[in-house]
Write an enzyme that holds these catalytic residues in place. Structure first.
Site, PDB file in Angstrom:
ATOM      1  N   ASN A 307       0.847  -1.191   0.000  1.00 41.47           N
ATOM      2  CA  ASN A 307       0.000   0.000   0.000  1.00 41.47           C
ATOM      3  C   ASN A 307       0.889   1.250   0.000  1.00 41.47           C
ATOM      4  O   ASN A 307       0.905   2.042   0.955  1.00 41.47           O
ATOM      5  CB  ASN A 307      -0.928  -0.014   1.215  1.00 41.47           C
ATOM      6  CG  ASN A 307      -2.126   0.895   1.049  1.00 41.47           C
ATOM      7  OD1 ASN A 307      -2.198   1.672   0.105  1.00 41.47           O
ATOM      8  ND2 ASN A 307      -3.067   0.813   1.977  1.00 41.47           N
ATOM      9  N   HIS A 338      -6.431   2.320  11.654  1.00 45.90           N
ATOM     10  CA  HIS A 338      -7.209   1.189  11.158  1.00 45.90           C
ATOM     11  C   HIS A 338      -8.387   0.831  12.051  1.00 45.90           C
ATOM     12  O   HIS A 338      -9.288   0.115  11.611  1.00 45.90           O
ATOM     13  CB  HIS A 338      -6.314  -0.040  10.995  1.00 45.90           C
ATOM     14  CG  HIS A 338      -5.523  -0.059   9.726  1.00 45.90           C
ATOM     15  ND1 HIS A 338      -4.317   0.599   9.587  1.00 45.90           N
ATOM     16  CD2 HIS A 338      -5.769  -0.643   8.525  1.00 45.90           C
ATOM     17  CE1 HIS A 338      -3.849   0.410   8.369  1.00 45.90           C
ATOM     18  NE2 HIS A 338      -4.708  -0.335   7.698  1.00 45.90           N
TER      19      HIS A 338
END
Length: 435
Positions: A307, A338
């Site tokens: 990512n 997250h």
């Protein structure tokens, strides 16, 4: 397998695919002289609003409210003061929404709605754009709107000045996914002269479409293997290692497919690598560097390439701003961003320790391994160990709950991070004695 089901019901890809024709339409309209700059901003903003309502329903308000508040803050605060309040507001808002998810999952024992999960994902992407924009303003890369608009201006002029920022935060090609696009790149694309749709762009999108098709086909095969095999709760001894590797492979294939689709949508709208020349920077950084991720024997390199745009954002936002324990603070913040589920906290802390061990182990090996046959064998073993440790981390992060995490802890797969932890302690102690 119950915790895998929600992940593979993939409505986000459907909405991204539905937005693809509108991205191509925007690119086509940019060739027309009658399509003004204000109309371009409005088109992207209206598309983002429509996509948010379609994908999130009433939960779209949870994205609209912080976007509007961010625009108000950057128009009210000075360039040097804007970053901290916007960061704290956005992370507080996102954390409260994540706590709502915790309440539903762990207290009420209810499965959250798909629309709410899409909203949380969009909020995380909004946090990236908000903090990236506020950092750009603080560093002088973007002219602060608060310094350009006198307070006595009319409401229409304030709205006109706020339009680029609100459009950037909610523009539809990057609302549900996609690599982080800087405000400078966004502004140059919208306000700059239109470039002709090149044959290279067409073939680049075609190649990505073929890659997505291949990944989806491979995912069907791997999913069949995972579905017919034993799970972590029923595997025995070395069988758990195969379960670990195949299940993590299914997650990775899903991520790769998502990232390629998101990147294609941005490029279809014209936010591609060709803008890098006009900005004096590199082209749009894709999130998926599949070849490097699948061939590297370094956990640290995997962390930088996984990512990629998010890794670069975390490096800029946290790692470069901290003097003490920057690596650990970066992974702790990533767990916070997250959602702070138990598996995420454990997974990201484990990842931080594994990266630190990676630096120590490979520095030691580079000194004491000289012959190429031994070095080749070492790289092969390090590659296998790296892939299995990453698989362990991925399952920990995706499992999220304590019950699923216990299954992972009690499996034979725990031996791989344990080996790296042991080597870290031994080599760090040896280094300390030598010093």
């Amino acid at each position: 397998m119950d915790w895998l089901q929600l992940f593979f019901l993939d409505p986000v890809s459907l909405y991204q695919g539905a937005a693809f024709p509108f991205a191509l339409l925007f690119n086509y309209l940019c060739f027309m002289d009658s399509f003004s700059t204000q109309a371009r901003y409005l088109f992207l903003l209206a598309g983002g609003g429509a996509l948010a309502v379609a994908a999130m329903g009433a939960f779209a308000a949870l994205v609209f409210i912080p976007a509007l508040c961010t625009v108000v803050l950057i128009h009210s605060l000075g360039p040097q003061d804007v970053h901290r309040p916007t960061f704290l507001f956005q992370m507080t808002w996102q954390t409260l929404c994540h706590l709502g998810l915790h309440y539903m999952e762990y207290y009420l024992q209810e499965a959250p709605s798909t629309r709410f999960c899409i909203t949380l994902s969009s909020l995380m992407l909004l946090t990236q754009k908000v903090t990236s924009l506020s950092l750009d303003i603080r560093e002088g890369k973007v002219v602060a709107p608060s310094g350009r608009i006198p307070n006595k201006n009319s409401l229409s002029e304030h709205l006109r000045a706020a339009l680029p920022y609100l459009s950037y935060l909610l523009f539809f090609p990057a609302l549900l996914g996609g690599p982080l696009c800087s405000f400078q790149r966004f502004q140059v694309r919208v306000e700059g002269p239109s470039s002709v749709w090149s044959r290279h762009s067409f073939w680049a999108l075609t190649w990505r479409a073929l890659q997505i098709l291949g990944l989806e086909s491979l995912k069907v095969i791997v999913r069949g293997v995972v579905g017919t095999g034993a799970g972590l709760g029923s595997c025995e001894q070395l069988e758990c290692i195969f379960v670990l590797w195949s299940t993590a492979g299914l997650f990775k294939l899903t991520y790769y497919s998502h990232w390629l689709l998101d990147d294609s949508l941005l490029r279809a709208a014209g936010f591609g690598s060709e803008l890098g020349r006009s900005l004096g920077e590199e082209g749009l950084l894709p999130d998926a560097d599949i070849w490097t991720l699948e061939t590297t024997h370094r956990i640290a390199l995997f962390a930088r390439k996984w990512n990629q745009s998010t890794a670069r954002w975390l490096r800029r936002l946290v790692f470069q701003q901290r003097r003490t324990w920057p690596l650990l603070q970066t992974f702790v913040f990533s767990a916070w961003w997250h959602g702070l589920h138990p598996g995420q906290v454990f997974g990201f802390l484990c990842w931080a320790v594994m990266v630190e061990a990676d630096y120590v182990i490979h520095a030691f090996a580079s000194v004491f391994i000289s012959s190429w046959p031994v070095r080749l064998l070492y790289r092969a073993l390090a590659w296998a160990h790296t892939q299995l440790i990453i698989a362990y981390i991925i399952l920990a992060v995706e499992a999220r709950s304590l019950s699923s995490l216990r299954l992972l802890w009690n499996s034979y797969s725990s031996v791989f991070p344990t080996v790296y932890c042991t080597l870290l302690l031994l080599l760090a102690k040896r280094k300390h004695k030598c010093n």
